[in-house]
Design a protein around this motif. Structure first.
Motif, PDB file in Angstrom:
ATOM      1  N   PRO A   1     -16.003 -24.723  15.290  1.00  0.00           N
ATOM      2  CA  PRO A   1     -17.378 -24.162  15.710  1.00  0.00           C
ATOM      3  C   PRO A   1     -17.590 -22.843  15.198  1.00  0.00           C
ATOM      4  O   PRO A   1     -18.459 -22.283  14.541  1.00  0.00           O
ATOM      5  CB  PRO A   1     -17.618 -24.315  17.376  1.00  0.00           C
ATOM      6  CG  PRO A   1     -16.626 -25.438  17.797  1.00  0.00           C
ATOM      7  CD  PRO A   1     -15.671 -25.267  16.494  1.00  0.00           C
ATOM      8  N   LEU A   2     -16.636 -22.031  15.719  1.00  0.00           N
ATOM      9  CA  LEU A   2     -16.667 -20.495  15.248  1.00  0.00           C
ATOM     10  C   LEU A   2     -16.661 -20.062  13.936  1.00  0.00           C
ATOM     11  O   LEU A   2     -17.499 -19.127  13.404  1.00  0.00           O
ATOM     12  CB  LEU A   2     -15.324 -19.859  16.133  1.00  0.00           C
ATOM     13  CG  LEU A   2     -15.485 -18.394  16.122  1.00  0.00           C
ATOM     14  CD1 LEU A   2     -16.723 -17.752  16.777  1.00  0.00           C
ATOM     15  CD2 LEU A   2     -14.434 -17.967  16.632  1.00  0.00           C
ATOM     16  N   ARG A   3     -15.986 -20.892  13.222  1.00  0.00           N
ATOM     17  CA  ARG A   3     -15.531 -20.750  11.800  1.00  0.00           C
ATOM     18  C   ARG A   3     -16.863 -20.694  11.110  1.00  0.00           C
ATOM     19  O   ARG A   3     -17.329 -19.932  10.083  1.00  0.00           O
ATOM     20  CB  ARG A   3     -14.567 -21.583  11.296  1.00  0.00           C
ATOM     21  CG  ARG A   3     -13.928 -21.010  10.109  1.00  0.00           C
ATOM     22  CD  ARG A   3     -12.647 -22.062   9.452  1.00  0.00           C
ATOM     23  NE  ARG A   3     -12.512 -22.982  10.463  1.00  0.00           N
ATOM     24  CZ  ARG A   3     -12.176 -24.368   9.877  1.00  0.00           C
ATOM     25  NH1 ARG A   3     -12.071 -24.280   8.518  1.00  0.00           N
ATOM     26  NH2 ARG A   3     -11.610 -25.450  10.829  1.00  0.00           N
ATOM     27  N   HIS A   4     -17.677 -21.825  11.251  1.00  0.00           N
ATOM     28  CA  HIS A   4     -18.846 -21.919  10.515  1.00  0.00           C
ATOM     29  C   HIS A   4     -20.395 -21.499  11.242  1.00  0.00           C
ATOM     30  O   HIS A   4     -20.944 -21.023  10.647  1.00  0.00           O
ATOM     31  CB  HIS A   4     -19.110 -23.394  10.015  1.00  0.00           C
ATOM     32  CG  HIS A   4     -17.902 -23.988   9.365  1.00  0.00           C
ATOM     33  ND1 HIS A   4     -17.692 -23.395   8.200  1.00  0.00           N
ATOM     34  CD2 HIS A   4     -17.030 -25.027   9.680  1.00  0.00           C
ATOM     35  CE1 HIS A   4     -16.544 -24.216   7.559  1.00  0.00           C
ATOM     36  NE2 HIS A   4     -16.064 -25.017   8.434  1.00  0.00           N
ATOM     37  N   ASP A   5     -20.244 -21.504  12.617  1.00  0.00           N
ATOM     38  CA  ASP A   5     -21.393 -21.353  13.280  1.00  0.00           C
ATOM     39  C   ASP A   5     -21.633 -19.739  13.322  1.00  0.00           C
ATOM     40  O   ASP A   5     -22.993 -19.278  13.335  1.00  0.00           O
ATOM     41  CB  ASP A   5     -21.360 -22.025  14.733  1.00  0.00           C
ATOM     42  CG  ASP A   5     -22.351 -21.395  15.620  1.00  0.00           C
ATOM     43  OD1 ASP A   5     -23.382 -21.173  15.309  1.00  0.00           O
ATOM     44  OD2 ASP A   5     -21.862 -21.224  16.966  1.00  0.00           O
ATOM     45  N   GLU A   6     -20.569 -19.079  13.726  1.00  0.00           N
ATOM     46  CA  GLU A   6     -20.761 -17.631  13.866  1.00  0.00           C
ATOM     47  C   GLU A   6     -20.789 -16.815  12.724  1.00  0.00           C
ATOM     48  O   GLU A   6     -20.142 -17.277  11.753  1.00  0.00           O
ATOM     49  CB  GLU A   6     -19.855 -16.994  14.790  1.00  0.00           C
ATOM     50  CG  GLU A   6     -20.011 -17.677  16.162  1.00  0.00           C
ATOM     51  CD  GLU A   6     -19.104 -17.095  17.361  1.00  0.00           C
ATOM     52  OE1 GLU A   6     -18.164 -16.184  17.094  1.00  0.00           O
ATOM     53  OE2 GLU A   6     -19.482 -17.347  18.606  1.00  0.00           O
ATOM     54  N   LEU A   7     -21.192 -15.536  12.628  1.00  0.00           N
ATOM     55  CA  LEU A   7     -21.611 -14.866  11.265  1.00  0.00           C
ATOM     56  C   LEU A   7     -20.508 -13.892  10.974  1.00  0.00           C
ATOM     57  O   LEU A   7     -19.612 -13.646  11.754  1.00  0.00           O
ATOM     58  CB  LEU A   7     -22.844 -14.427  11.210  1.00  0.00           C
ATOM     59  CG  LEU A   7     -23.918 -15.334  11.348  1.00  0.00           C
ATOM     60  CD1 LEU A   7     -25.485 -14.594  11.587  1.00  0.00           C
ATOM     61  CD2 LEU A   7     -24.158 -16.010   9.954  1.00  0.00           C
TER      62      LEU A   7
ATOM     63  N   SER B   1      -9.995 -26.898  18.994  1.00  0.00           N
ATOM     64  CA  SER B   1     -10.322 -26.563  17.577  1.00  0.00           C
ATOM     65  C   SER B   1     -11.252 -25.072  17.505  1.00  0.00           C
ATOM     66  O   SER B   1     -12.217 -24.962  18.287  1.00  0.00           O
ATOM     67  CB  SER B   1     -11.157 -27.774  16.960  1.00  0.00           C
ATOM     68  OG  SER B   1     -11.925 -27.330  15.759  1.00  0.00           O
ATOM     69  N   ASN B   2     -11.081 -24.645  16.420  1.00  0.00           N
ATOM     70  CA  ASN B   2     -11.883 -23.374  15.977  1.00  0.00           C
ATOM     71  C   ASN B   2     -13.248 -23.819  15.121  1.00  0.00           C
ATOM     72  O   ASN B   2     -13.657 -22.734  14.844  1.00  0.00           O
ATOM     73  CB  ASN B   2     -11.067 -22.457  15.553  1.00  0.00           C
ATOM     74  CG  ASN B   2     -10.445 -22.777  14.182  1.00  0.00           C
ATOM     75  OD1 ASN B   2      -9.962 -23.860  13.815  1.00  0.00           O
ATOM     76  ND2 ASN B   2     -10.634 -22.046  13.136  1.00  0.00           N
TER      77      ASN B   2
END
Lengths: 10, 212
Positions: free
Chosen positions: A4-10, A1-2
């Motif tokens: 983490p990246l979608r929300h965690d990174e800026l 799943s993506n």
């Protein structure tokens, strides 16, 4: 799943 | 959070602050592409809609709010407060040539066909090319103020550091996102020519000017 990246990174 | 992520974020923040301070201190936005700044505001707005749907950390929320706030403050400076100094005659890149393909691609290549996900994908693709109006403007005028080149350097460095962050995350967390990685690579490659000029000229105390 993506989840983490979608929300965690800026 | 790893060292590349953090330094990447700080580099991004430095770029945004440098630009705002440059405009504020000189009371001028000469040499700055308002079109690139509009694109960055669109990038932040479409990506950080998740501020309304999910909370990650105080760091995450504050940085997103700061990025969005600074993006709109920059637009206010360029198109309202210091409008008289805006060099619109040289800011002639046709942004529809970026917006249309990027919009189409985000509908075709995404992780999930949902509004928020498509907007996130759109922002990732758009960010990778959003600097083109600025680079086009510099190539047209043939020069850039040194402070503008510092802005561009930190803005380019940020995504390069994110590439190392993604290698780190793949290695230690088994995690990767192909959309972000490919777009991040494109984004970084677009800065390579500028990086070369920055290192060979600006860091040696010379002004960045291109051969006629």
């Amino acid at each position: 799943s993506n989840e983490p990246l979608r929300h965690d990174e800026l | 959070m790893n060292v590349f992520r953090l330094t990447g974020d700080l580099s991004h923040l430095a770029a945004i602050i440098i630009l705002l301070l440059k405009i504020w201190k000189t009371r001028s936005c000469a040499g700055i592409s308002g079109k690139s700044q509009i694109l960055f505001a669109v990038v932040f707005t479409s990506r950080y809609l998740d501020l309304l749907t999910s909370f990650i950390s105080l760091y995450n929320t504050s940085m997103k709010v700061i990025y969005i706030g600074c993006a709109y403050a920059t637009l206010y400076f360029v198109y309202m407060k210091f409008k008289a100094t805006y060099d619109g005659n040289h800011d002639t890149f046709r942004v529809e040539f970026l917006l249309v393909p990027v919009g189409g691609l985000s509908f075709l290549v995404n992780h999930d066909f949902s509004p928020l996900e498509i907007l996130w994908t759109f922002s990732i693709y758009l960010e990778s090319v959003a600097i083109l109006p600025q680079l086009f403007m510099i190539s047209k005028t043939g020069e850039a103020e040194t402070i503008t080149t510092h802005y561009l350097f930190f803005l380019g460095l940020y995504r390069a550091l994110y590439l190392f962050n993604w290698i780190w995350r793949f290695y230690f967390e088994g995690f990767f996102d192909m959309i972000a990685i490919v777009a991040g690579l494109v984004q970084t490659i677009l800065y390579c020519d500028f990086f070369y000029l920055y290192i060979t000229k600006v860091l040696k105390g010379k002004k960045l000017s291109l051969p006629a």
